[in-house]
Design a protein around this motif. Structure first.
Motif, PDB file in Angstrom:
ATOM      1  N   ALA A   1      44.693  52.940  59.185  1.00 54.20           N
ATOM      2  CA  ALA A   1      45.515  54.072  59.601  1.00 54.20           C
ATOM      3  C   ALA A   1      46.378  53.673  60.795  1.00 54.20           C
ATOM      4  CB  ALA A   1      44.628  55.253  59.967  1.00 54.20           C
ATOM      5  N   GLU A   2      47.616  54.164  60.802  1.00 51.21           N
ATOM      6  CA  GLU A   2      48.526  53.892  61.911  1.00 51.21           C
ATOM      7  C   GLU A   2      48.075  54.681  63.140  1.00 51.21           C
ATOM      8  OE1 GLU A   2      51.010  51.917  62.175  1.00 51.21           O
ATOM      9  OE2 GLU A   2      51.120  51.187  60.106  1.00 51.21           O
ATOM     10  N   PRO A   3      48.206  54.135  64.353  1.00 53.91           N
ATOM     11  CA  PRO A   3      47.875  54.885  65.569  1.00 53.91           C
ATOM     12  C   PRO A   3      48.745  56.129  65.674  1.00 53.91           C
ATOM     13  CG  PRO A   3      48.115  52.552  66.054  1.00 53.91           C
ATOM     14  CD  PRO A   3      48.601  52.754  64.655  1.00 53.91           C
ATOM     15  N   SER A   4      48.202  57.220  66.196  1.00 53.24           N
ATOM     16  CA  SER A   4      48.918  58.490  66.309  1.00 53.24           C
ATOM     17  C   SER A   4      49.804  58.474  67.550  1.00 53.24           C
ATOM     18  CB  SER A   4      47.920  59.648  66.364  1.00 53.24           C
ATOM     19  OG  SER A   4      48.591  60.860  66.554  1.00 53.24           O
ATOM     20  N   GLU A   5      51.076  58.217  67.363  1.00 45.38           N
ATOM     21  CA  GLU A   5      52.042  58.242  68.469  1.00 45.38           C
ATOM     22  C   GLU A   5      52.356  59.670  68.894  1.00 45.38           C
ATOM     23  OE1 GLU A   5      53.119  55.834  70.173  1.00 45.38           O
ATOM     24  OE2 GLU A   5      52.335  54.156  69.006  1.00 45.38           O
ATOM     25  N   LYS A   6      52.190  60.609  67.976  1.00 45.32           N
ATOM     26  CA  LYS A   6      52.512  62.001  68.275  1.00 45.32           C
ATOM     27  C   LYS A   6      51.609  62.537  69.367  1.00 45.32           C
ATOM     28  CE  LYS A   6      52.954  66.524  66.097  1.00 45.32           C
ATOM     29  NZ  LYS A   6      52.840  67.307  64.854  1.00 45.32           N
ATOM     30  N   GLN A   7      50.343  62.224  69.268  1.00 42.41           N
ATOM     31  CA  GLN A   7      49.392  62.673  70.292  1.00 42.41           C
ATOM     32  C   GLN A   7      49.737  62.081  71.649  1.00 42.41           C
ATOM     33  OE1 GLN A   7      47.022  64.862  69.973  1.00 42.41           O
ATOM     34  NE2 GLN A   7      47.157  65.187  67.766  1.00 42.41           N
ATOM     35  N   LEU A   8      50.040  60.798  71.666  1.00 44.52           N
ATOM     36  CA  LEU A   8      50.389  60.144  72.934  1.00 44.52           C
ATOM     37  C   LEU A   8      51.673  60.718  73.527  1.00 44.52           C
ATOM     38  CD1 LEU A   8      49.589  56.421  72.005  1.00 44.52           C
ATOM     39  CD2 LEU A   8      48.227  57.960  73.407  1.00 44.52           C
TER      40      LEU A   8
ATOM     41  N   LYS B   1      49.644  58.981  89.841  1.00 52.22           N
ATOM     42  CA  LYS B   1      48.747  57.835  89.581  1.00 52.22           C
ATOM     43  C   LYS B   1      48.164  57.916  88.167  1.00 52.22           C
ATOM     44  CE  LYS B   1      44.770  55.439  91.541  1.00 52.22           C
ATOM     45  NZ  LYS B   1      43.744  55.439  92.620  1.00 52.22           N
ATOM     46  N   ALA B   2      47.812  59.124  87.779  1.00 51.25           N
ATOM     47  CA  ALA B   2      47.285  59.298  86.427  1.00 51.25           C
ATOM     48  C   ALA B   2      48.349  58.993  85.387  1.00 51.25           C
ATOM     49  CB  ALA B   2      46.761  60.727  86.246  1.00 51.25           C
ATOM     50  N   LEU B   3      49.593  59.363  85.700  1.00 58.02           N
ATOM     51  CA  LEU B   3      50.694  59.078  84.779  1.00 58.02           C
ATOM     52  C   LEU B   3      50.877  57.579  84.606  1.00 58.02           C
ATOM     53  CD1 LEU B   3      53.032  60.025  83.040  1.00 58.02           C
ATOM     54  CD2 LEU B   3      54.462  60.125  85.087  1.00 58.02           C
TER      55      LEU B   3
ATOM     56  N   ALA C   1      48.352  53.003  79.348  1.00 60.31           N
ATOM     57  CA  ALA C   1      47.656  53.225  78.077  1.00 60.31           C
ATOM     58  C   ALA C   1      48.619  53.124  76.901  1.00 60.31           C
ATOM     59  CB  ALA C   1      46.969  54.592  78.086  1.00 60.31           C
ATOM     60  N   GLU C   2      49.838  53.663  77.113  1.00 59.79           N
ATOM     61  CA  GLU C   2      50.833  53.573  76.043  1.00 59.79           C
ATOM     62  C   GLU C   2      51.214  52.118  75.777  1.00 59.79           C
ATOM     63  OE1 GLU C   2      53.126  57.843  76.744  1.00 59.79           O
ATOM     64  OE2 GLU C   2      54.108  55.968  77.177  1.00 59.79           O
TER      65      GLU C   2
ATOM     66  N   THR D   1      40.702  54.916  74.789  1.00 61.07           N
ATOM     67  CA  THR D   1      41.665  54.684  75.874  1.00 61.07           C
ATOM     68  C   THR D   1      42.563  55.890  76.085  1.00 61.07           C
ATOM     69  OG1 THR D   1      41.653  52.309  75.420  1.00 61.07           O
ATOM     70  CG2 THR D   1      43.520  53.181  76.659  1.00 61.07           C
ATOM     71  N   ALA D   2      43.113  56.411  74.982  1.00 57.46           N
ATOM     72  CA  ALA D   2      44.017  57.567  75.070  1.00 57.46           C
ATOM     73  C   ALA D   2      43.276  58.795  75.579  1.00 57.46           C
ATOM     74  CB  ALA D   2      44.632  57.835  73.703  1.00 57.46           C
ATOM     75  N   PHE D   3      42.047  59.001  75.062  1.00 53.88           N
ATOM     76  CA  PHE D   3      41.283  60.189  75.458  1.00 53.88           C
ATOM     77  C   PHE D   3      40.930  60.144  76.936  1.00 53.88           C
ATOM     78  CE2 PHE D   3      38.732  63.820  74.362  1.00 53.88           C
ATOM     79  CZ  PHE D   3      37.762  63.841  75.325  1.00 53.88           C
ATOM     80  N   ASN D   4      40.487  58.981  77.440  1.00 51.21           N
ATOM     81  CA  ASN D   4      40.116  58.855  78.854  1.00 51.21           C
ATOM     82  C   ASN D   4      41.322  59.044  79.763  1.00 51.21           C
ATOM     83  OD1 ASN D   4      37.462  58.409  78.221  1.00 51.21           O
ATOM     84  ND2 ASN D   4      37.636  56.185  78.223  1.00 51.21           N
ATOM     85  N   ALA D   5      42.485  58.529  79.347  1.00 52.46           N
ATOM     86  CA  ALA D   5      43.700  58.685  80.157  1.00 52.46           C
ATOM     87  C   ALA D   5      44.086  60.156  80.276  1.00 52.46           C
ATOM     88  CB  ALA D   5      44.837  57.872  79.542  1.00 52.46           C
TER      89      ALA D   5
END
Length: 302
Positions: free
Chosen positions: A187-194, A215-217, A223-224, A263-267
């Motif tokens: 499956a392709e990574p979900s860019e929409k969520q990011l 800093k979080a950004l 992450a992106e 990674t995405a969820f933690n960010a």
């Protein structure tokens, strides 16, 4: 009377006496057999009750004037030797016959073939019988141990054959798995969520300029970037999967997806934690819960 006449007379007397002894011996032997038969019949048919005795033992002691043990010895000798055998060996006496009756027929024949039973004393005969019994018991123990060893060996042989059969089946199954094409759905990574998360972070940064959010950004942007790197790895894995990837590569592919999601969820979680409490923060929390529910539903539907 001359010496020759005396000698002839003694010779004739000796022969006559010898014939009498043989006749009486025969009578004694027959009498022994008859006595044993009669005692056995009296016991088995319980005819002694007709004479007023409740038990066979009482009849023997009081009416037949024979010890009950001796009566049972006669019966046992008859059972073991039979009529002919008992009569043929009557010269041994009931005591020796009773001792010999304690042996099985094979052992008894062996002992009587190797020992002059008539010549030895009753005590010596009993000692030899005890010695033979001891040897037979040891032989029986050795035979039993040998049989157990044979049984154990047979069981081990059966278990070995069963294991060899299972090993052959596993080897055949392994060959089938090696030769079977493997289809891997990547499956392709979900860019929409990011992208949605990135936009919300940018809006939050513009709204309050909070350094923690910035800093979080930065972490989100990193992450992106990681996501882009992982996307390149996905392409490599997709290429490998098209060539019937083995199970080890499929595991690596799953690790990649889990790492990307984590990674995405933690960010995103770091960004929300850095926000001040308020309505906006609660909206983002609700959005994260909805996202997690979708992930769960997607896994359940696999």
């Amino acid at each position: 009377m001359t010496n020759g006449s005396v000698a002839l007379k003694r010779q004739l007397k000796a022969q006559s006496l010898h014939r009498t002894i043989l006749a009486n011996g025969q009578i004694a032997a027959e009498a022994m057999v008859e006595l044993a038969k009669n005692l056995k019949e009296m016991r088995d048919t319980k005819l002694y009750k007709e004479l007023g005795y409740d038990k066979f033992e009482a009849y023997c002691e009081e009416a037949a004037h024979i010890k009950q043990r001796q009566a049972y010895n006669f019966i046992k000798a008859l059972d073991e030797f039979g009529q002919e055998g008992l009569q043929a060996n009557a010269n041994l006496g009931i005591t020796k016959l009773t001792a010999l009756a304690a042996l099985c027929s094979d052992d008894r024949e062996q002992l009587m073939a190797t020992v002059d039973v008539e010549a030895v004393s009753t005590r010596e005969l009993e000692e030899k019988i005890a010695e033979l019994k001891k040897k037979c018991e040891q032989l029986s123990l050795d035979l039993d141990a040998a049989n157990k060893a044979d049984d154990a060996l047979e069981q081990l042989t059966e278990e070995k054959q069963e294991l060899e059969s299972k090993l052959t089946d596993l080897q055949e199954e392994n060959e089938k798995l090696k030769n079977r094409p493997v289809e891997v759905a990547v499956a392709e990574p979900s860019e929409k969520q990011l992208e949605e998360i990135r936009k919300k972070v940018e809006a939050e940064v513009k709204a309050d300029g909070d350094k923690r959010v910035k800093k979080a950004l930065e972490g989100q942007l990193s992450a992106e970037k990681r996501a882009q790197e992982l996307e390149e790895q996905v392409k490599v894995l997709q290429s490998t999967a098209q060539k019937s990837a083995p199970p080890s590569e499929r595991r690596e592919l799953l690790k990649f997806h889990f790492s990307n999601i984590e990674t995405a969820f933690n960010a995103a979680a770091d960004i929300i934690r850095a926000m001040d409490d308020g309505e906006e923060k609660e909206k983002f929390r609700a959005a994260m819960r909805t996202f997690v529910d979708k992930c769960v539903n997607a896994v359940v539907g696999v």
